[in-house]
Design a protein around this motif. Structure first.
Motif, PDB file in Angstrom:
ATOM      1  N   ASP A  81     -12.302  24.378  72.938  1.00 42.27           N
ATOM      2  CA  ASP A  81     -12.887  23.463  73.921  1.00 42.27           C
ATOM      3  C   ASP A  81     -13.861  22.518  73.213  1.00 42.27           C
ATOM      4  OD1 ASP A  81     -13.905  22.138  76.098  1.00 42.27           O
ATOM      5  OD2 ASP A  81     -14.981  23.854  76.917  1.00 42.27           O
ATOM      6  N   THR A  83     -15.611  20.122  74.251  1.00 37.98           N
ATOM      7  CA  THR A  83     -16.615  19.498  75.114  1.00 37.98           C
ATOM      8  C   THR A  83     -18.010  19.507  74.505  1.00 37.98           C
ATOM      9  OG1 THR A  83     -15.340  20.232  77.016  1.00 37.98           O
ATOM     10  CG2 THR A  83     -17.574  19.489  77.454  1.00 37.98           C
ATOM     11  N   TYR A 170     -12.470  13.828  74.654  1.00 32.63           N
ATOM     12  CA  TYR A 170     -11.986  15.165  75.002  1.00 32.63           C
ATOM     13  C   TYR A 170     -10.454  15.157  75.051  1.00 32.63           C
ATOM     14  CZ  TYR A 170     -11.155  19.497  77.498  1.00 32.63           C
ATOM     15  OH  TYR A 170     -10.691  20.748  77.845  1.00 32.63           O
ATOM     16  N   LYS A 174      -8.140  17.264  72.491  1.00 30.89           N
ATOM     17  CA  LYS A 174      -7.250  18.279  73.058  1.00 30.89           C
ATOM     18  C   LYS A 174      -5.799  17.990  72.698  1.00 30.89           C
ATOM     19  CE  LYS A 174      -7.981  21.551  74.994  1.00 30.89           C
ATOM     20  NZ  LYS A 174      -8.154  22.874  74.397  1.00 30.89           N
TER      21      LYS A 174
END
Length: 179
Positions: A81, A83, A170, A174
């Motif tokens: 992740d 983030t 993001y 990803k």
């Protein structure tokens, strides 16, 4: 560091960025820089060996915050992740946004961004014990991710929309880290 040294270096840094917006960095003279920074020539030479040394120092100041962040980036965290890494990076960009506006308008922005990307990739790889020989895939992912994130930050300036950039970055990271 002594506060007088900090004050002088900050004045030189700001003057250099202001002048780089107005003209090519190679055409800036020590005298011109000193006048803009409100210091004398001998003070300049107490801190810097030459204009090239000063320019390098100014660029290093810009890079230090971003490089420091990269030292804390874990490759597996980005894969899981990204983030948090994106938030930390964009917070640093937001803190330095006035300098980045000036820097983007300077003649050294392109080459400096290339060096920044290389240093970020190298730092992240090194701090995660990744080598090109053993981790080609991972280093390629980091390279594309770093380049994409830096480009996503630099290209839209002078409009810095932190939340929109976070979403773009993001999605980009990803898409690079899905198996």
């Amino acid at each position: 560091m002594d506060r007088r040294i900090k004050r002088t270096r900050n004045a030189v840094f700001n003057a250099m960025l202001d002048l780089m917006v107005e003209k090519d960095a190679s055409k800036i003279t020590v005298l011109e820089l000193c006048k803009r920074a409100d210091i004398n020539k001998s003070t300049f030479y107490l801190h810097y060996k030459s204009m090239d040394d000063c320019l390098q120092s100014c660029f290093q100041t810009i890079m230090d915050g971003v490089i420091d962040i990269s030292k804390r980036i874990k490759y597996e965290d980005i894969r899981q992740d990204p983030t948090r890494a994106i938030r930390v990076l964009l917070d640093e960009v937001e803190k330095e946004i006035d300098y980045l506006y000036k820097f983007k308008a300077s003649s050294i922005c392109g080459p400096a961004i290339k060096v920044l990307k290389e240093n970020l990739v190298s730092c992240i790889a090194e701090n995660n014990n990744l080598t090109i020989e053993n981790n080609y895939y991972e280093i390629s992912e980091i390279t594309f991710g770093v380049a994409g994130c830096i480009d996503a930050i630099i290209e839209p300036l002078p409009v810095f929309k932190k939340e929109e950039l976070a979403k773009v970055m993001y999605g980009m990271l990803k898409s690079h880290t899905t198996d």
